[in-house]
Design a protein around this motif. Sequence first.
Motif: not given
Length: 978
Positions: A768-771, A793-802, A811-816
Amino acid sequence: MPTTAPQTTDELYQALQENDRRPYGRTRTVTAEELVDAAEQFDEPVPLIHALLELQEAYTYGSEPRKSPVVFARLLTLFDEQPGVFDERLRHMLFWRFKWVANALRALPEVPLAGMRQWLTEMRDRYEKAGLGLQPYYSQAYQLASHIGEDTTLAYELWAGRTRTRLSDCEACEICERALYHLTAGDDERALRAWEPVLAGKESCQEEPARSLSYALLPLLRTGRTDQARELHLVGYRGCRRNPSMSGEVGRHLEFCALTGNEARGLELLAENRGLFDEVDSPLDLCDFLTGVEVLLQRVELLGHGELPAAGYAGRTWTVAGLRAEVRTRADDLAARFDERNGTTAHTDRRKARLDRAPLLDALELTLRTRTLDDVTPATPVTAPAAPTAATVPDALPELILRARALEEQGHPDAPACWTRLRSLVAARDYTHPDDPAVGPLVQLRADLLADEAGRAGEKDEFADAAALHEEAAALYDDAGEPAHAALARAGALLATAEIATEGADAAEAKAAALTAAHASMVHLHEETPGLAPYQEARLLRLRATALALRLQTSGSEEHVAPVLAEVELLHTFATRHGVDTQISGALLLRASTYAISGDLPAAVTEIDALLDRLKAHGPAWHLPRTLGLRGRLQLGLQDAQSAHADLTEGLRRAADWPADTVDTARLHGDLAQACMHLGRPDEALRHLTRSAEQDLRRGSRTDAFCTYGNAAQLSLDLGRVEDCIALLDSVLAEPDVTAGEVDDRLVAQLRLTRARALHTGEDLKAATAEFVALAAESAGWEDDRGSHAMIAAETAVLLGESGEFGRAREAVGQALAAHAEVPRYEHLSNSLRELARLQAQKQGPDGLPDALAHLDDAGRIADEARAAGYEAHGRSLDTALAYEHGRVNAYAGAYEDALAALDKALALLGEPGPEDDRAGEWAECVRLAGAVEGIYLERPAPALTRLDAAVSRLTALGHTGETEPLTSLAARLRDEE
């Protein structure tokens, strides 16, 4: 892959860690090889040991068994020369991997049997010298006996009867070996009992449960557990797809498809795994994979589809029959090589047993997208109706032409079949036109064919093509001396031209104006054309009424209602006077639609009811499905889902009596799905959605089909059918035009986003994170859709956090946040930032508190922006949710006073709940957490109990008794501890 070689050991370890996150395959393997080269520059053995261990893992799980023993030999030499540099962890890994080498040697037929036995002796001697238990050795001895095909009774007892050690295979792997022992003995039930912990998800490892699931499929079918087999096929296939080290498992899933009437899905999965033909370097795994492939191809060929395309070895195009012959030759050779090495016929016998199995079920619905072998064709738009049947198409050419025109005059659904046959005949080089006055000249027939083609283009909303074809037909009709037909063709061109989409803010107004002009031109054309036959004049009146009806649909203006009804009345009166039943029905249908568009649904239903009565008495019968479909939609508008369901179901039943293109069954299925949702029958709705999509796909409406499949996938995810959702999207995303990049990239991205969310729900965090990371990178370039990029990007940040990757998450949060600044997504960003803050505090404790609070500060600024913009959240208030999260984050980090203050603020913002308040659960949870912080962590039980007791009394008095249980449970715990 590192861009430059690591210059320090710290850089090397970081590169090894990054490589460990990569999926197994050539990229990871090549990088591991480069890192071994880099490690050799350091005058330290430990970095080299780590690099060699990573390389052996890459070879082992990348299906390169020939290289794994070579790397292990280097590790063993280092251990013999410098045993002191191997700490307890490295020593454990070294002795663990004796088993990997044993597995690799079994997979290579060129390794003599004596060599394999010698390696097991080496393993035993090493374990004894190190004071290690021998259960792992006996496990390998049993596996060798099973591989050879010897009597395994004694070897099994020597292994299975021994106590496990730290170096034993994991519980899941040993369970699988025990189950396979019983399976080989023909005891399905005992095998399945042994497998139960793995099948239930209680035991797992790198290869499990995917390995066990692939073996358990057929025993489950043989013992009648079809639902479980279906479920485990979906889960298990996803765990091994495209994985070279699990190619044998993929082969067993292909075999399962072949034996359950799912040959089409099997070919689809084969295409998805076509890389395995060339990527699998393990002869044993390859033999296993090819046997599964052969079972599938053999079944497809036996069903008479040997000429279907099949995905096979690179470099040529394969048919099922051709690939089967190639696979059989290669697999037979591999099995013979193993048997020659082993001195038995075990592998040839096992292949024969699999190939001789009869299907276990005629049909088992494995996925939401049920397809047959007839559906396995390249993705090309449908440009013609289905092949006509002998019953509807005469053999004699003059009779065929006259029959086509007679059917066309009636609007009969068999007319397209005749035109299709004529189009084929006229295109032939040896075509000779009949010299028959009744048939007319060839130019008239060519005009007829163009008019038919124009009509079909219009049905597919290809209005520019339709207009051009109508104009060409009109010119030919003029040449043929048929002015009435020419007038009808020109009227069709006028309507198609007006329908061509316009862009801009005033597009609707421009289209309404175009339809007004088209109607005026049709009226003039009607007045200027002499000699119209009644059916032609009725058809021209129908086109006039249709133009005004489309104008009303476009504008929605009340002033456009009366002109439509007046024109419909002209049509109805004329058609009734001349007995043109098709256009009487058309007039009544237009009248009902006009009432519906204008908002008078009861009047529309009254008209439809009258039409249905007439159709049942006088026909034409082929209008019944469409009329029932409209009545069903009207009933949906009137909130009568039960009646809608009945009408739409009857419409589908009636549609089956006519050629496939007669009725828009995709829409009927789509409307039925909506009715089912209103009736609380989501599983039935899901079936209709997928059938609607498949119908659109067959008609060539691929964008509509993919949108509907996306809706079906989201519904299946909402229903908790995660594996169904993923399997459906995997199938759709594998369509040739999707993989070729010919489908709208935003639509494909939405499908991938739903799939990524399903993977997350299914707890496949890595995939999921890779996608999500890939989608975030792609959506960064969507300059016209910054809001979507912000959310992704916000959802990506959460998965990276998990995953614990908080640097990348930041970095993803910054994009979001940057995208949000352009196109605000207040609630989505706030939710993601709060969740990321919670994860960081939960995983890192006090060390993560500063960064977690920084995320909450960002969420606070978003809440301020939302308040200033007058935005109201759909869920919890952003301010209340933020205060509560401050409480949780501080509690996780041990800042209990700050946590309690934040929770008190959240309670103040919430206010006490009322009797009908749906915030009671949220308020109770906030009280519970405040009570836990105060009573347990701050060790102040008295005020905590006062808080909890007051809340319980309040909730009980309001009737919210269900929310009191966590509070009373916590209060009881605090009293026990006093």
